[in-house]
Structure formats: C-alpha cells, structure tokens
Design a protein around this motif. Structure first.
Motif, PDB file in Angstrom:
ATOM      1  N   TRP A 120       0.828  -1.160   0.121  1.00  0.00           N
ATOM      2  CA  TRP A 120       0.008   0.129  -0.136  1.00  0.00           C
ATOM      3  C   TRP A 120       0.782   1.273  -0.022  1.00  0.00           C
ATOM      4  CZ3 TRP A 120      -4.680   0.036  -1.847  1.00  0.00           C
ATOM      5  CH2 TRP A 120      -5.421  -0.904  -1.612  1.00  0.00           C
ATOM      6  N   ALA A 121       1.855   1.261   0.721  1.00  0.00           N
ATOM      7  CA  ALA A 121       2.843   2.223   0.752  1.00  0.00           C
ATOM      8  C   ALA A 121       3.517   2.426  -0.761  1.00  0.00           C
ATOM      9  CB  ALA A 121       4.127   2.262   1.656  1.00  0.00           C
ATOM     10  N   LEU A 122       3.821   1.457  -1.429  1.00  0.00           N
ATOM     11  CA  LEU A 122       4.128   1.801  -2.862  1.00  0.00           C
ATOM     12  C   LEU A 122       3.175   2.203  -3.595  1.00  0.00           C
ATOM     13  CD1 LEU A 122       6.739  -1.312  -3.124  1.00  0.00           C
ATOM     14  CD2 LEU A 122       7.259   1.230  -2.986  1.00  0.00           C
ATOM     15  N   PHE A 123       2.014   1.622  -3.456  1.00  0.00           N
ATOM     16  CA  PHE A 123       0.849   1.956  -4.311  1.00  0.00           C
ATOM     17  C   PHE A 123       0.579   3.417  -4.455  1.00  0.00           C
ATOM     18  CE2 PHE A 123      -3.717   2.734  -4.829  1.00  0.00           C
ATOM     19  CZ  PHE A 123      -3.815   2.404  -6.018  1.00  0.00           C
ATOM     20  N   PHE A 124       0.114   4.081  -3.067  1.00  0.00           N
ATOM     21  CA  PHE A 124      -0.155   5.305  -2.924  1.00  0.00           C
ATOM     22  C   PHE A 124       0.991   6.200  -3.469  1.00  0.00           C
ATOM     23  CE2 PHE A 124      -3.521   3.620  -0.249  1.00  0.00           C
ATOM     24  CZ  PHE A 124      -4.470   4.133  -0.980  1.00  0.00           C
ATOM     25  N   PHE A 125       2.371   5.911  -2.657  1.00  0.00           N
ATOM     26  CA  PHE A 125       3.368   6.753  -3.527  1.00  0.00           C
ATOM     27  C   PHE A 125       3.382   6.865  -5.028  1.00  0.00           C
ATOM     28  CE2 PHE A 125       7.632   7.431  -5.033  1.00  0.00           C
ATOM     29  CZ  PHE A 125       8.085   8.544  -4.305  1.00  0.00           C
ATOM     30  N   GLY A 126       3.096   5.700  -5.565  1.00  0.00           N
ATOM     31  CA  GLY A 126       2.989   5.512  -7.226  1.00  0.00           C
ATOM     32  C   GLY A 126       2.074   6.220  -7.798  1.00  0.00           C
ATOM     33  N   LEU A 127       0.936   6.366  -7.195  1.00  0.00           N
ATOM     34  CA  LEU A 127      -0.048   7.276  -7.614  1.00  0.00           C
ATOM     35  C   LEU A 127       0.043   8.548  -7.643  1.00  0.00           C
ATOM     36  CD1 LEU A 127      -3.337   7.220  -8.469  1.00  0.00           C
ATOM     37  CD2 LEU A 127      -3.691   7.347  -5.833  1.00  0.00           C
ATOM     38  N   GLY A 128       0.915   9.026  -6.367  1.00  0.00           N
ATOM     39  CA  GLY A 128       1.064  10.585  -6.652  1.00  0.00           C
ATOM     40  C   GLY A 128       2.333  10.766  -7.755  1.00  0.00           C
ATOM     41  N   LEU A 129       3.181   9.950  -7.735  1.00  0.00           N
ATOM     42  CA  LEU A 129       4.187  10.102  -8.426  1.00  0.00           C
ATOM     43  C   LEU A 129       3.838  10.032  -9.952  1.00  0.00           C
ATOM     44  CD1 LEU A 129       7.164  10.401  -8.934  1.00  0.00           C
ATOM     45  CD2 LEU A 129       7.240   7.885  -9.161  1.00  0.00           C
ATOM     46  N   VAL A 130       2.868   9.361 -10.293  1.00  0.00           N
ATOM     47  CA  VAL A 130       2.092   9.171 -11.772  1.00  0.00           C
ATOM     48  C   VAL A 130       1.532  10.692 -11.840  1.00  0.00           C
ATOM     49  CG1 VAL A 130       0.698   8.096 -13.090  1.00  0.00           C
ATOM     50  CG2 VAL A 130       2.239   6.695 -11.986  1.00  0.00           C
ATOM     51  N   GLY A 131       0.839  11.000 -10.978  1.00  0.00           N
ATOM     52  CA  GLY A 131       0.191  12.372 -11.009  1.00  0.00           C
ATOM     53  C   GLY A 131       1.050  13.369 -11.184  1.00  0.00           C
ATOM     54  N   MET A 132       2.198  13.451 -10.445  1.00  0.00           N
ATOM     55  CA  MET A 132       3.051  14.531 -10.727  1.00  0.00           C
ATOM     56  C   MET A 132       3.798  14.456 -12.228  1.00  0.00           C
ATOM     57  SD  MET A 132       6.696  15.285 -10.479  1.00  0.00           S
ATOM     58  CE  MET A 132       7.536  14.025  -9.447  1.00  0.00           C
ATOM     59  N   GLU A 133       4.180  13.383 -12.457  1.00  0.00           N
ATOM     60  CA  GLU A 133       4.850  13.116 -13.781  1.00  0.00           C
ATOM     61  C   GLU A 133       4.146  13.730 -14.956  1.00  0.00           C
ATOM     62  OE1 GLU A 133       7.987  12.752 -14.330  1.00  0.00           O
ATOM     63  OE2 GLU A 133       8.841  11.501 -12.648  1.00  0.00           O
ATOM     64  N   PHE A 134       2.714  13.222 -14.916  1.00  0.00           N
ATOM     65  CA  PHE A 134       1.846  13.497 -15.838  1.00  0.00           C
ATOM     66  C   PHE A 134       1.544  15.226 -15.806  1.00  0.00           C
ATOM     67  CE2 PHE A 134       0.443   9.064 -16.344  1.00  0.00           C
ATOM     68  CZ  PHE A 134       1.123   8.844 -17.558  1.00  0.00           C
ATOM     69  N   ALA A 135       1.323  15.568 -14.731  1.00  0.00           N
ATOM     70  CA  ALA A 135       0.937  16.979 -14.788  1.00  0.00           C
ATOM     71  C   ALA A 135       2.468  17.733 -15.176  1.00  0.00           C
ATOM     72  CB  ALA A 135       0.584  17.493 -13.209  1.00  0.00           C
ATOM     73  N   THR A 136       3.460  17.297 -14.989  1.00  0.00           N
ATOM     74  CA  THR A 136       4.635  18.026 -15.512  1.00  0.00           C
ATOM     75  C   THR A 136       4.529  18.160 -16.977  1.00  0.00           C
ATOM     76  OG1 THR A 136       5.953  17.199 -13.238  1.00  0.00           O
ATOM     77  CG2 THR A 136       7.138  18.166 -15.362  1.00  0.00           C
ATOM     78  N   ILE A 137       4.410  16.726 -17.782  1.00  0.00           N
ATOM     79  CA  ILE A 137       4.255  16.829 -19.093  1.00  0.00           C
ATOM     80  C   ILE A 137       3.261  17.986 -19.598  1.00  0.00           C
ATOM     81  CG2 ILE A 137       3.608  15.376 -21.028  1.00  0.00           C
ATOM     82  CD1 ILE A 137       4.254  12.970 -19.231  1.00  0.00           C
ATOM     83  N   PHE A 138       2.176  17.922 -19.005  1.00  0.00           N
ATOM     84  CA  PHE A 138       1.207  18.819 -19.506  1.00  0.00           C
ATOM     85  C   PHE A 138       1.620  20.395 -19.421  1.00  0.00           C
ATOM     86  CE2 PHE A 138      -0.961  14.905 -20.176  1.00  0.00           C
ATOM     87  CZ  PHE A 138      -1.970  15.138 -21.105  1.00  0.00           C
TER      88      PHE A 138
END
Length: 456
Positions: A120-138
């Motif tokens: 669960w720690a890796l899941f939620f960290f990964g969720l936020g990381l994916v959000g941050m990376e995609f927001a950065t792309i746009f």
C-alpha cells in the motif's frame, strides 16, 4: 474575466514547479524514501533477516515499486499527450493529474510502522508520482507559448530555480517543525505539533499530508494565471482514435528527424541515471553512512540550495551558449559524482581506509549532494529547453509525451538495475554502480544531436 498579463502567466507557470517540487524533494528523496527504506528494513529484520541484507532488500523493494510506476508513465505519456494535442486541450488533464498527486501524497500518512504495508505504501506513492509526472508533461508543453525561443532557456532555468526554492522552504519547515531526532525534538528543539507522536513516526509520516496541502495551495496561482492559448482550429472532443492515429504518424516519421530521435535516446539514459541519484541518494546516506532522517533532510537542503542557485545561473548560460553544451558538462560532472558516491563508506573514501572517527566521508557526501543539486538541476532545465528546439511546435504536448516516454521507458531501468545489483551483491554501495554506465551511454548518443534540431 480580464486577460492575464504575460508576466503573470510566466509566474503562474513557475508556480507549478514551486508547488510540485516537494514530491521530489521530500517524498522521493529526503524524507519519505528514507523512511520507507528504514521501516521496511526494520520489518524484514523483525522477520529474521540480517541487517545488511534487510537494508539491501528494502532498497530493492523501493526500486521495484518505482519500476512499476515508471512503466505506467512510459506507456501512457505519449498517448495522452497526442490525445491532448489532437483536442487542443491541456488544462483538464492538469486538473486530473493534480488530484492524483494530492490523493497519493496525502495517503502516505497511513504508513505507520506498527501496521506498515509495503504494497500500500508503494501503491499510494506511485499514484502521486504518476500524477506529478503527467502534470509536469502537460505544464512543460505550455512553455513555448511563454515567449520567443531565445528566452525559453531563461524561463526554464528560472522555473526550476523557483521550484528548488519551494523545495528548500518546504523541507526546512518539515525539519524545523515536524521531523525529530533521537531526543524527540525537532531541529530547533520543539516538540512536533498537533500531538504527533515520534514513537509512531507520525511526525515523519506527516510529510505526506504536508506535501499534498502545499501542492493544493500553491497551484492556485497556476490555475488563475495560466490559460491555454486559443487556436484558430476548432476544439475537438477527447477522441482516443484520433490521438492514436496522430501518435502513430509521429512515430512513423520520427526516423526522418534523426536529431530528435538521438536526443530522445540520449536523454532516456542520462535522465534515468539522474533520477536514480535523486531516488536513492537519501536511502544510501541512511543505510551506508548511517545518517538519521534529520541528517538526510539537512543534506537535502544543502543539495536543493545548490540546485536553486545553479538553475538560475544555468538559465542565462543556456541563453548564451545553448542547452547542448550544458547537458554535456552536467553529464560529466554527474558521472564523476557517481564514482565519488560509490567510493564512500563510513570508514573509507576512494578505497583508502581512514582514521577511526574521520568525518571525511560525511563531508565528501555533502560535496556530492551539492554537485548533484547543481548539475542535476541545470541538466533538467537545459533538457526541457532542448526539447523545444527538437520537437514540432504545433504538437508540443505529444513531444513532451515522447520525452516522458524516452525518460520513463528506461526509468524503471535504473531502479531495476540498482535493485538487482543491491540484491545480488548484498551491498548498497555497489548497488548504485549502474548509474555510471547510464550517464556514459547518454553522453555517447548526444554526438548525433544537433543543437537547434533539424532546421528546415
């Protein structure tokens, strides 16, 4: 609503870097990453694993988690970028990924050692990381609309510098008010606020909600001041089929732009190596040099301060010399820094045994942190501007999606190589050696990159 001035638009764009930087500074590198490694290692040792093996295994688990997140970003980035370009709309996507950042970061509060779940720690960290990376792309894809090409290097460098300052301030607040040492008090001798109990690591886990709230507050200027530039073409709905068709056409014609193709390949390796340095630097200091999380946080402030200063200076160097020479210089500096890090242990440096109690390894690791902050920040800033010279200005979100693909196609490689090397060798020191080779490959591929792209 009155039109927003260009100056406000630029500052609004800068504020994304300020708002999002804590995910890199505090969650990925200097506080939550080391906390995860420390907590996971303790759990493994409680299960009977030897200390050295447990630390290496915890580093490996962190690496595997980042591998999964990296693959997810690599697969989706160019697809979503192409769909956005085909529809002419980016802001709704930024809202969506900002929400993922907030939820993923905030949920890290529920990672107490007493009921710690690696999954669960890796899941939620990964969720936020994916959000941050995609927001950065746009948000990166909006950069060409900020001004003339010759000024974009300054904007990119200033944006990164502003982001680093935000990272420094957020990290400093965490160390001054929340994270406590062995005494149970913070860096300035205070007890953690709100009844946060150091025994349950509540004061350290608070980094998740703190980062989420920080992001939500400081994204307000971005959403108020940054608007999409109107185009003469009618806006389309988010049509998956058209986006995929346009992406296919871009990929088919990519070999006709050898400079862009070489740049995507080069940056794929050197950015992966840099991300590996950011990701495992704090964990390395915690496990190899036996630092505390508070000491790692102080190290982070030193590194980020160096990054802020040199990103700002690097922006003007970019305007004077162009991004390519800066990229080459930074890759050489970071290769040397990786060699320095591998050579350090609590009792030795460069393979030379030191007198007992010598502080030289700690001093040299601080030097390494300053070099990573400086060269790493300039490398990211110059790389972002370099893409604006290589890509199609009319399909910039797709270009940054491909840029993310090139970065994330192997972003799993550095964590995976470090994870495997750590697990096989049973040593955190030798686990980071693959980074040296990744920087070298990136440098070799830069030979085929034209400084201004394929000028027609």
């Amino acid at each position: 609503m009155a039109d927003v001035s260009l100056k406000k638009r630029i500052w609004g764009w800068y504020f994304f870097d300020w708002a999002s930087q804590p995910y890199n500074t505090m969650l990925l590198t200097f506080i939550f990453g080391p906390y995860f490694a420390q907590t996971a290692a303790a759990q493994l040792m409680a299960g009977g694993m030897a200390e050295t093996a447990a630390k290496a295994q915890a580093q490996a688990l962190w690496g595997y988690g980042l591998t999964v997140a990296g693959i997810s970003i690599a697969v989706l980035a160019p697809i979503l970028g192409s769909i956005a370009d085909s529809s002419g709309r980016r802001m709704p996507w930024i809202w969506l990924f900002s929400a993922m950042y907030f939820v993923g970061a905030y949920a890290l509060w529920w990672t107490a050692p007493q009921d710690f779940s690696v999954l669960w720690a890796l899941f939620f960290f990964g969720l936020g990381l994916v959000g941050m990376e995609f927001a950065t792309i746009f948000t990166n894809s909006l950069m060409p609309s900020l001004g003339p090409k010759e000024e974009l290097g300054v904007y990119s460098g200033s944006g990164f510098a502003f982001g680093y300052v935000g990272g420094i301030l957020s990290l400093l607040l965490m160390l001054l008010l929340f994270v406590s040492g062995d005494s149970g008090r913070t860096l300035i001798g205070l007890e953690p606020p709100f009844g946060l109990d150091p025994a349950t690591k509540a004061n350290t886990r608070a980094v998740g909600p703190f980062s989420a709230i920080w992001f939500a507050v400081f994204m307000i200027p971005f959403f108020l001041w940054v608007k999409e530039t109107p185009t003469n073409t009618p806006r389309l709905r988010y049509k998956f089929g058209k986006g995929m068709k346009d992406l296919k056409q871009t990929l088919v014609t990519l070999p006709q732009n050898p400079s862009l193709l070489a740049y995507l390949g080069s940056s794929m390796f050197y950015r992966d190596a840099l991300n590996g340095m950011y990701t495992f630097g704090g964990i390395y200091a915690l496990g190899v040099l036996n630092w505390s999380i508070m000491e790692v946080g102080i190290f982070g402030i030193v590194s980020a301060t160096s990054g802020a200063l040199f990103c700002w200076l690097g922006g003007y160097a970019d305007r004077a010399f162009g991004p390519k020479p800066l990229i080459v210089l930074c890759c050489f500096i970071l290769m040397g820094t990786a060699i320095l890090i591998v050579s350090l242990s609590p009792t030795s440096a460069f393979g030379i045994q030191l007198a007992e109690g010598s502080n030289l390894p700690n001093i040299l690791f601080y030097v390494a942190g300053m070099l990573i902050g400086a060269a790493g920040g300039v490398l990211q800033s110059a790389s972002r501007n370099m893409l604006t010279r290589q890509g199609n200005s009319e399909r910039m979100t797709e270009a940054f999606g491909l840029y993310a693909l090139s970065g994330k196609a192997t972003t799993f490689l550095a964590p995976a190589l470090i994870a495997v090397a750590s697990q096989v060798s049973g040593s955190q020191r030798f686990g980071v050696t693959p980074l040296i080779g990744l920087f070298a490959i990136g440098l070799i591929m830069l030979v085929w990159v034209k400084p201004d792209g394929e000028v027609e």
